[in-house]
Motif scaffolding. Sequence first.
Motif, PDB file in Angstrom:
ATOM      1  N   SER A  94      44.313  49.403  42.955  1.00 29.27           N
ATOM      2  CA  SER A  94      45.436  50.342  42.973  1.00 29.27           C
ATOM      3  C   SER A  94      45.092  51.511  43.897  1.00 29.27           C
ATOM      4  N   ASP A  95      46.108  52.167  44.422  1.00 28.14           N
ATOM      5  CA  ASP A  95      45.855  53.230  45.401  1.00 28.14           C
ATOM      6  C   ASP A  95      45.084  54.402  44.802  1.00 28.14           C
ATOM      7  N   ASP A  96      45.059  54.529  43.481  1.00 27.56           N
ATOM      8  CA  ASP A  96      44.257  55.592  42.867  1.00 27.56           C
ATOM      9  C   ASP A  96      42.886  55.082  42.418  1.00 27.56           C
ATOM     10  N   LEU A  97      42.598  53.806  42.698  1.00 27.67           N
ATOM     11  CA  LEU A  97      41.305  53.170  42.398  1.00 27.67           C
ATOM     12  C   LEU A  97      41.014  53.042  40.905  1.00 27.67           C
ATOM     13  N   ILE A  98      42.043  53.125  40.091  1.00 22.84           N
ATOM     14  CA  ILE A  98      41.833  52.950  38.645  1.00 22.84           C
ATOM     15  C   ILE A  98      41.809  51.462  38.295  1.00 22.84           C
ATOM     16  N   ASP A  99      42.711  50.695  38.878  1.00 22.75           N
ATOM     17  CA  ASP A  99      42.743  49.248  38.602  1.00 22.75           C
ATOM     18  C   ASP A  99      41.971  48.499  39.676  1.00 22.75           C
ATOM     19  N   MET A 100      41.100  47.601  39.250  1.00 24.84           N
ATOM     20  CA  MET A 100      40.389  46.709  40.175  1.00 24.84           C
ATOM     21  C   MET A 100      40.526  45.303  39.591  1.00 24.84           C
ATOM     22  N   ILE A 101      41.220  44.428  40.306  1.00 24.06           N
ATOM     23  CA  ILE A 101      41.531  43.102  39.773  1.00 24.06           C
ATOM     24  C   ILE A 101      40.925  42.040  40.683  1.00 24.06           C
ATOM     25  N   HIS A 102      40.155  41.145  40.096  1.00 21.67           N
ATOM     26  CA  HIS A 102      39.530  40.061  40.861  1.00 21.67           C
ATOM     27  C   HIS A 102      40.187  38.751  40.419  1.00 21.67           C
ATOM     28  N   GLU A 103      40.781  38.041  41.356  1.00 21.34           N
ATOM     29  CA  GLU A 103      41.497  36.808  41.011  1.00 21.34           C
ATOM     30  C   GLU A 103      41.074  35.657  41.921  1.00 21.34           C
ATOM     31  N   HIS A 104      41.295  34.447  41.409  1.00 20.40           N
ATOM     32  CA  HIS A 104      41.122  33.217  42.192  1.00 20.40           C
ATOM     33  C   HIS A 104      42.461  32.481  42.222  1.00 20.40           C
ATOM     34  N   PRO A 105      42.630  31.534  43.159  1.00 20.29           N
ATOM     35  CA  PRO A 105      43.938  30.883  43.274  1.00 20.29           C
ATOM     36  C   PRO A 105      44.361  30.171  41.990  1.00 20.29           C
ATOM     37  N   PHE A 106      45.650  30.233  41.729  1.00 17.17           N
ATOM     38  CA  PHE A 106      46.230  29.496  40.609  1.00 17.17           C
ATOM     39  C   PHE A 106      46.562  28.078  41.054  1.00 17.17           C
ATOM     40  N   ILE A 107      47.096  27.976  42.244  1.00 12.33           N
ATOM     41  CA  ILE A 107      47.372  26.654  42.821  1.00 12.33           C
ATOM     42  C   ILE A 107      46.878  26.649  44.269  1.00 12.33           C
ATOM     43  N   ALA A 108      46.016  25.688  44.571  1.00 11.67           N
ATOM     44  CA  ALA A 108      45.537  25.500  45.951  1.00 11.67           C
ATOM     45  C   ALA A 108      44.935  24.110  46.028  1.00 11.67           C
ATOM     46  N   ASP A 109      45.111  23.468  47.176  1.00 13.82           N
ATOM     47  CA  ASP A 109      44.585  22.109  47.315  1.00 13.82           C
ATOM     48  C   ASP A 109      43.951  21.881  48.689  1.00 13.82           C
ATOM     49  N   GLY A 110      43.666  22.950  49.377  1.00 17.05           N
ATOM     50  CA  GLY A 110      43.108  22.809  50.722  1.00 17.05           C
ATOM     51  C   GLY A 110      44.180  22.797  51.789  1.00 17.05           C
ATOM     52  N   GLY A 111      45.440  22.850  51.368  1.00 11.26           N
ATOM     53  CA  GLY A 111      46.557  22.900  52.314  1.00 11.26           C
ATOM     54  C   GLY A 111      46.822  24.336  52.743  1.00 11.26           C
TER      55      GLY A 111
END
Lengths: 238, 294
Positions: B236-253
């Motif tokens: 977030s622009d105030d640096l309070i939220d830091m979220i680390h995510e990985h793909p929900f759907i991906a198949d190399g395409g």
Amino acid sequence: MKSVLFTCVVMIAMCAAAEAHDVITTPVTWDREISRIFYSRCVACHRTDGSAFTLMQYQETFPWRTAIKEEVLERRMPPWGAVKGFGDFRNDQALTPEQLELLTSWSQGGSPEGEEKDLPPKDKLEEMMKDGAWAAPAPQPAHHPGSLAVSGDFKLVKPFKLDGLFPQSVPAGSFQIIAEFPDGRVEPLVWLDDYKEKYAHPFLFRTPLELPAGTVISGIPPGATVLLLPEEKAEAKK
Amino acid sequence: MTRAIFGFLILMIIVIAGSAQAPIAPLPSQNAGDVYICPMDPDVRSNSPGKCARCGMALVAGLPDPVEYHLHLDVTPRPVKPGQPANLTFEIHDPWKDRQVTNFQIVHEKLFHMFVVSQDLQVFLHNHPTLGTDGNFHYEYVFPKSGMYRILGDFYPDGATPQLITKTIFVPGPAPKAVPLARDYSPKDAENMNVELTTDPPQPISGFKTQVYFRVKPAEGLEKYLAAWGHMLAASDDLIDMIHEHPFIADGGPQIQFNVIFPRARTYRVWVQFQRKGVVNTARFDIPVKALGQ
């Protein structure tokens, strides 16, 4: 005529579908994950005879599921009032990112109850409640001997072993309090964010900070008052 | 004809209402018996042991209580100086007896993932401190400028749940000038690919799921990076939220989908990383998030 009839029919169908079920799209359940978060972080206040309405049981929590999600994501609940990861506190009551993700997933995914066998065992339940604020009433730092009331930037004239901070009178909003050491280093103390005086709790460091003479405490808005709490001596703790 | 339409509609009502009231097939955690959960992707579960279809980690039985470990970050020499090497030491303790923890599970091919973001959101680093003989994780880093840095540690102690803990470091000196963030969905030319962003809904709403789609060109030669088709950090622009995510759907395409719930009505800076032909690409976007009804 046809369009009116069609609209009525569609509306009836939608109402019937909406009332039938909240569609379950999450594997997170009250009995398994959410009750554990509530017992350790919420029921200190949200319990029978507590200071807020009870959220001890699934049936009591379910109607509040959307409001709960909003409150925790906005960090209004639990009422901690500081940004996580700025200072390290032994009485930290803020939710972890993992807990926030579970609560959000549960709220958005139909808020299933789960199975009773997954509820925490009773002995563990008591342990979890003790772990939270349940059995830990805030000390009364206003009467703490040796505390220093600070307003605006403040330079220490003698060393101070800082055990914690107590926002006694602070404005709403977001501001960072830091310690600037004589050797030039800067340590984060606390980042207050929408802290309310009614919370009336201190921020107690996991390890007390040795502040040498000449350290400047900065970031406290003029007119606000924050108490610097000294480490209790062993004799005083007895 | 009118009767036929009316009859069809009645039939549809019956079908819709009937399907809504039919018992919904329970998800694994609602079934009796053991549940196996991916420690990294808690929404991936099974009633039998196996591997996570998303990240490949072994599924574990039951669910450890989500307790928070203690992460102590020490930086030497003090004070930290911009442009000069600093040693970052991460020491991890358990929350029960405050004992040092030295056994960790590998998550996405590494024992410890570290993200560094500067106060002005201009500096971004994703790297991996190494485990030393002292049981601590170590990393040498040159902070490029003075100001505040938020450092996110992602690690997984044995027998616990994965930990995502943020720390804050100040590099003494003048704070960098804040740069207000505005919507930036424009395509980005990264190291050896172009990255396009779209979201559904087009205007993300805080507290609700946003499907974040990235389309990469060319997609030929796309590879997994650290056991995932992509990595995302949203701050977030105030640096309070830091979220680390990985793909929900991906198949190399060419299309990679992340599902993100932005917590608050702020603007989020998003860094995504994809690997193509051995090269890690990093692209940056800015996503304004509004409150419902705003």
